[in-house]
Design a protein around this motif. Structure first.
Motif, short mmCIF file in Angstrom:
data_model
loop_
_atom_site.label_atom_id
_atom_site.label_comp_id
_atom_site.label_asym_id
_atom_site.label_seq_id
_atom_site.Cartn_x
_atom_site.Cartn_y
_atom_site.Cartn_z
N LEU A 81 51.79 70.87 70.42
CA LEU A 81 52.42 71.67 69.70
C LEU A 81 51.60 72.81 68.77
O LEU A 81 50.81 72.35 68.11
N GLN A 82 51.90 74.05 69.29
CA GLN A 82 51.04 75.05 68.71
C GLN A 82 51.78 75.68 67.54
O GLN A 82 52.75 76.02 67.56
N MET A 83 51.29 75.54 66.21
CA MET A 83 52.00 75.71 65.12
C MET A 83 51.28 76.86 64.35
O MET A 83 50.10 76.91 64.04
N ASP A 84 51.85 78.17 64.15
CA ASP A 84 51.28 79.46 63.79
C ASP A 84 51.98 79.61 62.54
O ASP A 84 53.19 79.20 62.32
N SER A 85 51.56 80.63 61.88
CA SER A 85 52.29 81.23 60.59
C SER A 85 52.49 79.97 59.55
O SER A 85 54.11 79.96 59.10
N LEU A 86 51.81 78.75 59.49
CA LEU A 86 52.14 77.72 58.92
C LEU A 86 52.56 77.86 57.42
O LEU A 86 52.06 78.95 56.54
N LYS A 87 53.41 77.25 56.63
CA LYS A 87 53.95 77.55 55.49
C LYS A 87 53.86 76.30 54.78
O LYS A 87 54.02 75.16 55.38
N PRO A 88 53.80 76.15 53.51
CA PRO A 88 53.84 74.98 52.65
C PRO A 88 54.91 73.94 53.25
O PRO A 88 54.74 72.64 53.04
N GLU A 89 55.92 74.34 53.12
CA GLU A 89 57.18 73.35 53.43
C GLU A 89 56.98 72.72 54.97
O GLU A 89 57.93 72.09 55.43
N ASP A 90 55.96 73.16 55.84
CA ASP A 90 55.83 72.32 56.98
C ASP A 90 54.94 71.30 56.77
O ASP A 90 54.87 70.48 57.83
N THR A 91 54.42 70.95 55.54
CA THR A 91 53.76 69.85 55.22
C THR A 91 54.51 68.48 55.58
O THR A 91 55.67 68.43 55.01
N ALA A 92 54.15 67.69 56.40
CA ALA A 92 54.68 66.46 56.77
C ALA A 92 53.81 65.55 57.76
O ALA A 92 52.80 66.26 58.01
N THR A 93 54.38 64.29 58.00
CA THR A 93 53.64 63.79 58.95
C THR A 93 54.47 64.26 60.15
O THR A 93 55.82 63.98 60.42
N TYR A 94 53.90 64.49 61.48
CA TYR A 94 54.27 64.76 62.74
C TYR A 94 54.25 63.77 63.77
O TYR A 94 53.35 63.26 63.78
N TYR A 95 55.31 63.72 64.38
CA TYR A 95 55.50 62.58 65.46
C TYR A 95 55.90 63.23 66.83
O TYR A 95 56.58 64.06 66.91
N CYS A 96 55.10 62.55 67.90
CA CYS A 96 55.58 62.84 69.09
C CYS A 96 56.47 61.78 69.47
O CYS A 96 56.17 60.61 69.16
N ALA A 97 57.37 62.14 70.64
CA ALA A 97 58.30 60.90 70.92
C ALA A 97 58.77 61.45 72.47
O ALA A 97 58.58 62.60 72.96
N PHE A 113 60.20 56.17 72.90
CA PHE A 113 58.69 55.83 72.41
C PHE A 113 58.38 56.74 71.52
O PHE A 113 58.58 58.09 71.51
N TRP A 114 57.61 56.32 70.67
CA TRP A 114 57.12 56.99 69.54
C TRP A 114 55.26 56.89 69.00
O TRP A 114 55.02 55.80 69.32
N GLY A 115 54.84 57.87 68.81
CA GLY A 115 53.46 57.85 68.37
C GLY A 115 53.47 57.58 66.92
O GLY A 115 54.54 57.37 66.41
N GLN A 116 52.32 57.19 66.24
CA GLN A 116 52.08 56.68 64.93
C GLN A 116 52.01 57.78 63.96
O GLN A 116 52.39 57.69 62.66
N GLY A 117 51.82 59.05 64.41
CA GLY A 117 51.96 60.26 63.68
C GLY A 117 50.73 60.76 63.33
O GLY A 117 49.67 60.21 63.18
N THR A 118 50.84 62.19 62.73
CA THR A 118 49.68 62.86 62.40
C THR A 118 49.81 63.61 61.09
O THR A 118 50.82 64.29 61.25
N GLN A 119 49.25 63.52 60.03
CA GLN A 119 49.37 64.43 58.86
C GLN A 119 48.95 65.90 58.96
O GLN A 119 47.77 66.24 59.10
N VAL A 120 49.94 66.59 58.49
CA VAL A 120 49.69 68.03 58.38
C VAL A 120 49.93 68.49 56.91
O VAL A 120 51.16 68.22 56.55
N THR A 121 49.11 69.14 56.20
CA THR A 121 49.14 69.60 55.08
C THR A 121 48.86 71.18 54.97
O THR A 121 47.54 71.61 55.35
N VAL A 122 49.72 71.95 54.39
CA VAL A 122 49.82 73.33 54.27
C VAL A 122 49.59 73.66 52.89
O VAL A 122 50.55 73.62 52.22
N SER A 123 48.53 74.23 52.44
CA SER A 123 48.40 74.53 51.11
C SER A 123 48.84 75.99 50.85
O SER A 123 48.49 76.98 51.74
N SER A 124 49.25 76.26 49.62
CA SER A 124 49.67 77.64 49.31
C SER A 124 48.69 78.34 48.57
O SER A 124 47.57 78.06 48.55
#
Length: 124
Positions: A81-97, A113-124
């Motif tokens: 998942l390539q994430m560009d132009s990230l915004k603070p509201e994109d902050t979350a734990t991201y899971y693949c399935a 099936f699900w992964g354990q997740g990875t944290q994404v934090t976008v600061s303003s």
């Protein structure tokens, strides 16, 4: 059984980019649809993107369309998942399935099936 493992999360400033990876082990996922979801504290799990087993069919949530790109590499049994132009509201734990028998991108119960997740934090 399939195990999914996400990586690539982290802290980034608004407007920046991150690339999440999800590697599968246990069996090839060539016949699975692969999806990305996210969940912020106190909120429900949200669909982000899905790619069909052929790799040609993709679908995105309106909130990320035009900013995020999902892709897969069958040889590496991986989805990205390539994430560009990230915004603070994109902050979350991201899971693949992984979804073996395609029904639809939503709801999450369609995924086997699900992964354990990875944290994404976008600061303003």
């Amino acid at each position: 059984q399939v195990q999914l493992s996400e990586s690539g999360g982290g802290l980034v400033q608004a407007g920046g980019s991150l690339r999440l990876s999800c590697v599968a082990s246990g069996r090839p996922l060539t016949d699975h649809a692969m999806g990305w979801f996210r969940q912020a504290p106190g909120k429900e799990r949200e669909f982000i993107a899905v790619i069909r087993y052929s790799g040609a069919g993709t679908h995105y949530a309106d909130s990320v369309a035009g900013r995020f790109t999902i892709s897969r590499d069958r040889a590496k049994n991986s989805v990205y998942l390539q994430m560009d132009s990230l915004k603070p509201e994109d902050t979350a734990t991201y899971y693949c399935a992984a979804q073996r028998f395609w029904e639809s991108a939503w709801p999450p119960v369609n995924y086997d099936f699900w992964g354990q997740g990875t944290q994404v934090t976008v600061s303003s």
